[in-house]
Design an enzyme around this catalytic site. Sequence first.
Site, PDB file in Angstrom:
ATOM      1  N   GLY A  80     -77.690 -30.424 -49.908  1.00 59.08           N
ATOM      2  CA  GLY A  80     -76.651 -30.158 -51.005  1.00 59.08           C
ATOM      3  C   GLY A  80     -77.387 -31.233 -52.196  1.00 59.08           C
ATOM      4  N   ARG A 129     -67.410 -23.586 -50.261  1.00 55.66           N
ATOM      5  CA  ARG A 129     -67.394 -24.629 -50.142  1.00 55.66           C
ATOM      6  C   ARG A 129     -65.687 -25.044 -50.947  1.00 55.66           C
ATOM      7  NH1 ARG A 129     -71.885 -25.953 -54.311  1.00 55.66           N
ATOM      8  NH2 ARG A 129     -72.080 -27.895 -53.641  1.00 55.66           N
ATOM      9  N   ASN A 154     -78.348 -30.737 -62.835  1.00 52.62           N
ATOM     10  CA  ASN A 154     -78.092 -29.254 -61.141  1.00 52.62           C
ATOM     11  C   ASN A 154     -76.881 -28.436 -62.229  1.00 52.62           C
ATOM     12  OD1 ASN A 154     -79.241 -27.966 -60.046  1.00 52.62           O
ATOM     13  ND2 ASN A 154     -78.760 -29.614 -58.445  1.00 52.62           N
ATOM     14  N   ARG A 167     -73.783 -25.671 -62.779  1.00 52.84           N
ATOM     15  CA  ARG A 167     -73.399 -24.706 -61.904  1.00 52.84           C
ATOM     16  C   ARG A 167     -72.626 -24.359 -62.637  1.00 52.84           C
ATOM     17  NH1 ARG A 167     -78.040 -25.500 -59.806  1.00 52.84           N
ATOM     18  NH2 ARG A 167     -78.560 -25.522 -57.793  1.00 52.84           N
ATOM     19  N   GLY A 196     -89.472 -25.856 -63.540  1.00 54.25           N
ATOM     20  CA  GLY A 196     -90.343 -24.787 -62.171  1.00 54.25           C
ATOM     21  C   GLY A 196     -92.000 -25.065 -61.948  1.00 54.25           C
ATOM     22  N   ALA A 209     -93.961 -30.577 -66.853  1.00 55.99           N
ATOM     23  CA  ALA A 209     -92.637 -31.758 -66.896  1.00 55.99           C
ATOM     24  C   ALA A 209     -92.827 -32.556 -68.154  1.00 55.99           C
ATOM     25  CB  ALA A 209     -92.522 -32.019 -65.956  1.00 55.99           C
ATOM     26  N   ASP A 213     -84.825 -31.108 -56.666  1.00 58.59           N
ATOM     27  CA  ASP A 213     -83.962 -32.308 -55.980  1.00 58.59           C
ATOM     28  C   ASP A 213     -85.291 -33.096 -55.265  1.00 58.59           C
ATOM     29  OD1 ASP A 213     -82.044 -31.196 -55.627  1.00 58.59           O
ATOM     30  OD2 ASP A 213     -81.796 -29.870 -54.155  1.00 58.59           O
TER      31      ASP A 213
HETATM   32  O1  LIG Z   1     -75.601 -25.754 -54.876  1.00 57.20           O
HETATM   33  C1  LIG Z   1     -75.924 -26.754 -54.532  1.00 57.20           C
HETATM   34  O2  LIG Z   1     -74.688 -27.095 -54.676  1.00 57.20           O
HETATM   35  C2  LIG Z   1     -76.819 -27.188 -53.405  1.00 57.20           C
HETATM   36  O3  LIG Z   1     -76.252 -28.297 -53.244  1.00 57.20           O
HETATM   37  C3  LIG Z   1     -77.739 -25.884 -52.577  1.00 57.20           C
HETATM   38  C4  LIG Z   1     -78.961 -26.214 -52.283  1.00 57.20           C
HETATM   39  O4  LIG Z   1     -78.859 -27.121 -51.679  1.00 57.20           O
HETATM   40  C5  LIG Z   1     -79.737 -27.357 -53.960  1.00 57.20           C
HETATM   41  O5  LIG Z   1     -79.090 -26.788 -55.253  1.00 57.20           O
HETATM   42  C6  LIG Z   1     -80.564 -27.524 -54.317  1.00 57.20           C
HETATM   43  O6  LIG Z   1     -81.031 -27.873 -55.453  1.00 57.20           O
END
Ligand SMILES: O=C(O)C(=O)C[C@H](O)[C@H](O)CO
Length: 300
Positions: free
Chosen positions: A30, A105, A167, A169, A229, A233, A260
């Site tokens: 994670g 999740r 991060n 999502r 990527g 950086a 990460d």
């Molecule tokens: O996408 C997620 O919530 C995760 O934590 C899964 C992966 O381990 C993570 O995204 C990798 O960066």
Amino acid sequence: MSHKRILSIGECMVELAASAPGTYRQGFAGDTFNTAWHMRRVLPASWEVAYLTCIGTDPMSDRMLAFMAESGIATDAVTQLPRTTPGLYMIDTDASGERSFTYWRSASAARHLADDPDRLARATEGADLVYVSGITLAILSPQARDTLLTILAQVKATGRHVAFDSNIRPGLWETPRIMRETLMAAAAAATIALPTWPDETALCDDADEEAVIARYRGAGVAEVVVKSGPGPARIVSDRGTWQVAPEGRVAPVDTTGAGDSFNAAYLAARLTGAPEPEAARGAHALAGKVICERGALCAV
Ligand SMILES: O=C(O)C(=O)C[C@H](O)[C@H](O)CO
């Protein structure tokens, strides 16, 4: 070197990484956990790396807890909640090693990690650096988000570090507006931000990496590191501006955990006194190893 405590906060899941068609290797991962795990491996043993989360009381949660402890991560801030289970995610990769995730999740124990303000306050009290991500915030209730943001602001106000990777999502958030407002509130509470280009365009219509840097600096972040990527950086802090490209190119088999592990090596180097460009070079090197292995963790 003095003893320090790092506290990473978030969700560790059961990970299934494809090893052959129809065959998956089970691990634990994670985003914030991956950073803690890699930090544990690169920091001096006298430093404590702790993880704060909630897990269940089921056998898989017990195994996850044992894995954390065996990895040298302090588990005093891991709470086991009865009648809950950990989240699960599966990694698939394409021919270029680019990963995609499927998650189970929505009712994971980790969603309760910030329900108890006293517990959060106690765990962050002795931390020299607290690390959170946009995923940490995305999985919480609106009230728990406020609790966590308040505590992060207190950590910053008392002269300690808050490191933040947005991060992004989008699928984990109620609406794009809530995502944007919450992530920028977290940025305001951070001392170091480690966003990723071009993912940030899902948040704001920034034209380029410079615009991302300007937005985070404008929110009050002293040190901004924009990952890109395999590209260079870009780093801006009160000491200067740098662009650091990875040395050499690798052919990834699974890009999971690249950002990460970059964050882990970068933060560990900065905390132990390395200047920004040196920290970024080490960060690229570790991320380059992680993407040559399947799954988010790489024991190199
Ligand atoms: O996408 C997620 O919530 C995760 O934590 C899964 C992966 O381990 C993570 O995204 C990798 O960066």
